[in-house]
Design a protein around this motif. Structure first.
Motif, short mmCIF file in Angstrom:
data_model
loop_
_atom_site.label_atom_id
_atom_site.label_comp_id
_atom_site.label_asym_id
_atom_site.label_seq_id
_atom_site.Cartn_x
_atom_site.Cartn_y
_atom_site.Cartn_z
N GLY A 1 1.03 4.10 4.28
CA GLY A 1 0.25 3.14 3.51
C GLY A 1 -1.10 3.74 3.16
N THR B 1 0.53 2.02 7.86
CA THR B 1 1.08 3.12 8.66
C THR B 1 0.70 4.42 7.96
OG1 THR B 1 3.14 3.30 7.40
CG2 THR B 1 3.10 1.66 9.20
N ALA C 1 7.98 -3.69 2.69
CA ALA C 1 7.50 -3.01 3.90
C ALA C 1 8.67 -2.42 4.67
CB ALA C 1 6.73 -3.99 4.78
N ALA C 2 8.59 -1.15 4.95
CA ALA C 2 9.67 -0.48 5.68
C ALA C 2 9.22 0.90 6.12
CB ALA C 2 10.90 -0.34 4.78
N ILE D 1 4.34 -6.67 9.78
CA ILE D 1 5.30 -7.75 9.53
C ILE D 1 6.10 -8.13 10.78
CG2 ILE D 1 5.52 -7.35 7.03
CD1 ILE D 1 8.28 -5.99 7.68
N GLY E 1 5.85 -0.52 -3.53
CA GLY E 1 5.09 -1.76 -3.42
C GLY E 1 3.76 -1.66 -4.16
N HIS F 1 3.75 8.44 -4.98
CA HIS F 1 4.91 8.75 -4.11
C HIS F 1 4.41 9.68 -3.00
CE1 HIS F 1 9.53 9.64 -4.36
NE2 HIS F 1 9.21 8.92 -3.29
N VAL G 1 13.88 -5.90 -0.70
CA VAL G 1 14.01 -4.64 -1.44
C VAL G 1 14.85 -3.69 -0.59
CG1 VAL G 1 12.78 -2.74 -2.52
CG2 VAL G 1 11.76 -5.03 -2.50
N SER G 2 16.09 -3.51 -1.00
CA SER G 2 16.98 -2.64 -0.23
C SER G 2 17.26 -1.35 -1.01
CB SER G 2 18.26 -3.41 0.12
OG SER G 2 19.07 -2.62 0.96
N ALA H 1 0.84 -1.21 0.00
CA ALA H 1 0.00 0.00 0.00
C ALA H 1 0.87 1.25 0.00
CB ALA H 1 -0.93 -0.01 1.21
N GLY H 2 2.18 1.06 -0.11
CA GLY H 2 3.11 2.19 -0.18
C GLY H 2 3.45 2.53 -1.62
N CYS I 1 18.36 -0.33 -4.93
CA CYS I 1 17.97 0.61 -5.98
C CYS I 1 18.27 2.05 -5.59
CB CYS I 1 16.48 0.45 -6.27
SG CYS I 1 15.94 1.34 -7.74
N ASN J 1 13.71 6.42 -6.38
CA ASN J 1 12.59 6.23 -7.29
C ASN J 1 11.73 7.50 -7.35
OD1 ASN J 1 11.52 2.76 -7.20
ND2 ASN J 1 13.56 3.57 -6.99
N TYR K 1 17.92 5.33 9.22
CA TYR K 1 17.19 4.61 8.17
C TYR K 1 18.14 3.68 7.42
CZ TYR K 1 15.52 3.69 3.44
OH TYR K 1 15.21 3.07 2.26
P1 NAD Z 1 6.73 3.84 1.55
O1 NAD Z 1 7.06 4.48 2.85
O2 NAD Z 1 6.00 4.61 0.51
O3 NAD Z 1 5.87 2.51 1.82
C1 NAD Z 1 6.13 1.63 2.87
C2 NAD Z 1 4.91 0.73 3.08
O4 NAD Z 1 5.24 -0.22 4.11
C3 NAD Z 1 3.66 1.47 3.54
O5 NAD Z 1 2.54 1.04 2.82
C4 NAD Z 1 3.53 1.11 5.01
O6 NAD Z 1 2.21 1.09 5.48
C5 NAD Z 1 4.14 -0.29 5.03
N1 NAD Z 1 4.67 -0.65 6.34
C6 NAD Z 1 5.47 0.11 7.15
N2 NAD Z 1 5.72 -0.57 8.30
C7 NAD Z 1 5.10 -1.78 8.19
C8 NAD Z 1 5.02 -2.91 9.03
N3 NAD Z 1 5.62 -2.94 10.22
N4 NAD Z 1 4.32 -3.98 8.60
C9 NAD Z 1 3.69 -3.97 7.41
N5 NAD Z 1 3.73 -2.91 6.56
C10 NAD Z 1 4.44 -1.83 6.95
O7 NAD Z 1 8.11 3.28 1.01
P2 NAD Z 1 8.65 3.14 -0.50
O8 NAD Z 1 9.30 4.39 -0.90
O9 NAD Z 1 7.60 2.54 -1.34
O10 NAD Z 1 9.81 2.07 -0.27
C11 NAD Z 1 9.55 0.67 -0.35
C12 NAD Z 1 10.83 -0.08 -0.13
O11 NAD Z 1 11.80 0.28 -1.10
C13 NAD Z 1 11.48 0.21 1.23
O12 NAD Z 1 11.99 -1.00 1.73
C14 NAD Z 1 12.60 1.18 0.90
O13 NAD Z 1 13.66 1.03 1.80
C15 NAD Z 1 12.99 0.71 -0.49
N6 NAD Z 1 13.57 1.73 -1.39
C16 NAD Z 1 12.93 2.91 -1.61
C17 NAD Z 1 13.46 3.83 -2.52
C18 NAD Z 1 12.75 5.13 -2.83
O14 NAD Z 1 13.28 5.94 -3.57
N7 NAD Z 1 11.56 5.39 -2.32
C19 NAD Z 1 14.64 3.55 -3.17
C20 NAD Z 1 15.28 2.34 -2.91
C21 NAD Z 1 14.72 1.44 -2.04
#
Ligand code: NAD
Ligand code: TDX
Length: 342
Positions: free
Chosen positions: A42, A39, A85-86, A63, A16, A191, A126-127, A12-13, A183, A186, A156
């Motif tokens: 999401g 959160t 999820a992060a 998670i 993802g 976003h 996904v790191s 939902a992020g 990666c 993004n 972080y």
């Molecule tokens: P985001 O913050 O938009 O989404 C994170 C999602 O995880 C949310 O839907 C949230 O509700 C969910 N979440 C958080 N804690 C949780 C928990 N304890 N249990 C279940 N769900 C939970 O993040 P994003 O930007 O989509 O990033 C996704 C992944 O990609 C992350 O692991 C991030 O480290 C990685 N990443 C992001 C980028 C970027 O540019 N945004 C780049 C490289 C890697």
């Protein structure tokens, strides 16, 4: 390709959510089970168009909740887990690191323990390129490769690096069939508007100041979110077990250039740019060397930045309801604390 049942956490992020849409569109016979705690980051609106898709199931679950995750694995017996999820925002990790350690490290452990218990074809983590720390601005010849030492700057990135080490340890010790992708930044639809690009678009549209940290010369390497989804798709199907793959497209830009580009595209004045106090420990430059994923899996980004940023701005113009709802909610308290004196 045989039918697969895939658990996608954090669906939902931002990334993802894009991945859920990408996979349901591409693989008509795959089942996608999205696990998300919803959160502040999401948003179920991101998934509204697939909620009634028979190949999709949404489960609201944390998670780190071991019992519930184990029950879900018992029920679903997934072939593949992709863990998005992060807690993902660097500034929030500076204000309150605890939840980053819990979700990003313990959550990863719980998911991998469930994979060990019930068996798995692939666990994908996904790191991020942030695990490598940063590069100096005066050495444009340097890039992060998969063998660049881990050298983190923020709570972080330290939590993400810890999770990566745990994933590699589960592979070596328990033979868990894992892969990791790291990666670069993004951008694209869905976003969350606390991150640079959507925040600047939202503020510019509201004629609010655009807060640029420090001198604005920090460099990020931007990749359109759909290309990240494509890379993960390739890795989970064809990537070698136990391997780390860097993902990027050689698109380095300074923050200030991005901000100016957004203002120009929206026909707003540069006088909205406001330099604010720098982020503590602010990484100077990220730059990915994507040679491995290109050579092994044939990955090349399909969207040029010039096109991707136009599509992104257009998406925010056409989907005001999605982000205005966020801005009117709990996120507003965070914004006040972060930029209250602007
Ligand atoms: P985001 O913050 O938009 O989404 C994170 C999602 O995880 C949310 O839907 C949230 O509700 C969910 N979440 C958080 N804690 C949780 C928990 N304890 N249990 C279940 N769900 C939970 O993040 P994003 O930007 O989509 O990033 C996704 C992944 O990609 C992350 O692991 C991030 O480290 C990685 N990443 C992001 C980028 C970027 O540019 N945004 C780049 C490289 C890697
Ligand atoms: O208001 C702002 N002003 C500003 O100058 C914000 C929010 C950011 N910035 C700067 C800080 C960074 O140099 O813009 C750059 C990008 O910032 P973010 O959008 O917060 O992203 P970043 O810190 O680079 O991290 C992102 O990429 C790597 C994601 O949020 C992480 O989850 C991912 O791992």
């Amino acid at each position: 390709m045989s039918k697969k049942n895939i658990i996608v956490t954090g669906g939902a992020g931002f990334i993802g959510g894009n991945f859920v849409h990408y996979m349901l569109e591409k693989y008509a016979d795959y089942r996608i089970v999205c696990v998300d705690a919803l959160t502040y980051a999401g948003n179920l609106d991101t998934l509204s168009s697939v909620m009634n898709n028979p190949n999709f199931r949404f489960v609201k679950m944390d998670i780190t909740d071991r019992d519930s995750i184990f029950k879900l694995f018992q029920e679903e017996h997934p072939d593949i887990v992709v863990n998005f999820a992060a807690e993902s925002h660097v500034d929030r990790s500076i204000k309150d690191p605890g939840v980053f350690l819990r979700t990003n490290i313990i959550g990863t452990q719980v998911l991998m323990d469930a994979c060990r218990e019930f068996g798995i074809e692939r666990y994908h983590q996904v790191s991020t390129d942030e695990v490598y720390g940063d590069l100096p601005l005066d050495r444009p010849d340097l890039f992060f490769t998969e063998s660049t030492p881990i050298h983190t700057s923020s709570p972080y990135s330290a939590s993400k690096a810890s999770a990566d080490l745990l994933v590699l340890a589960y592979h070596r010790t328990f033979k868990l069939p894992i892969t990791i992708s790291r990666c670069s930044n993004n951008y694209g639809p869905y976003h969350f508007p606390e991150k640079l690009i959507p925040l600047m678009i939202a503020n510019a549209l509201a004629d609010k100041p655009l807060p640029v940290y420090g001198d604005g010369l920090n460099v990020r390497d931007w990749l359109y979110v759909k290309d990240h989804c494509l890379a993960i798709d390739l890795i989970i199907h064809q990537g070698r077990v136990g391997e780390v793959y860097n993902v990027g497209g050689h698109n380095e830009m300074t923050n200030i250039d991005i901000v100016k580009l957004i203002l120009k595209a929206l026909d707003k004045p540069e006088s909205l740019i406001t330099y604010v106090k720098d982020r503590a420990g602010h990484d100077r430059r990220y730059a990915i060397d994507p040679a491995k994923i290109h050579k092994e899996l044939g990955f090349l980004p399909t969207t040029r930045f010039a096109d991707g940023i136009k599509m992104t701005i257009q998406w925010y113009l056409e989907n005001k309801g999605w982000w205005e709802k966020i801005l009117s909610g709990e996120y507003q308290n965070y914004y006040e604390k972060m930029y209250g004196d602007l």
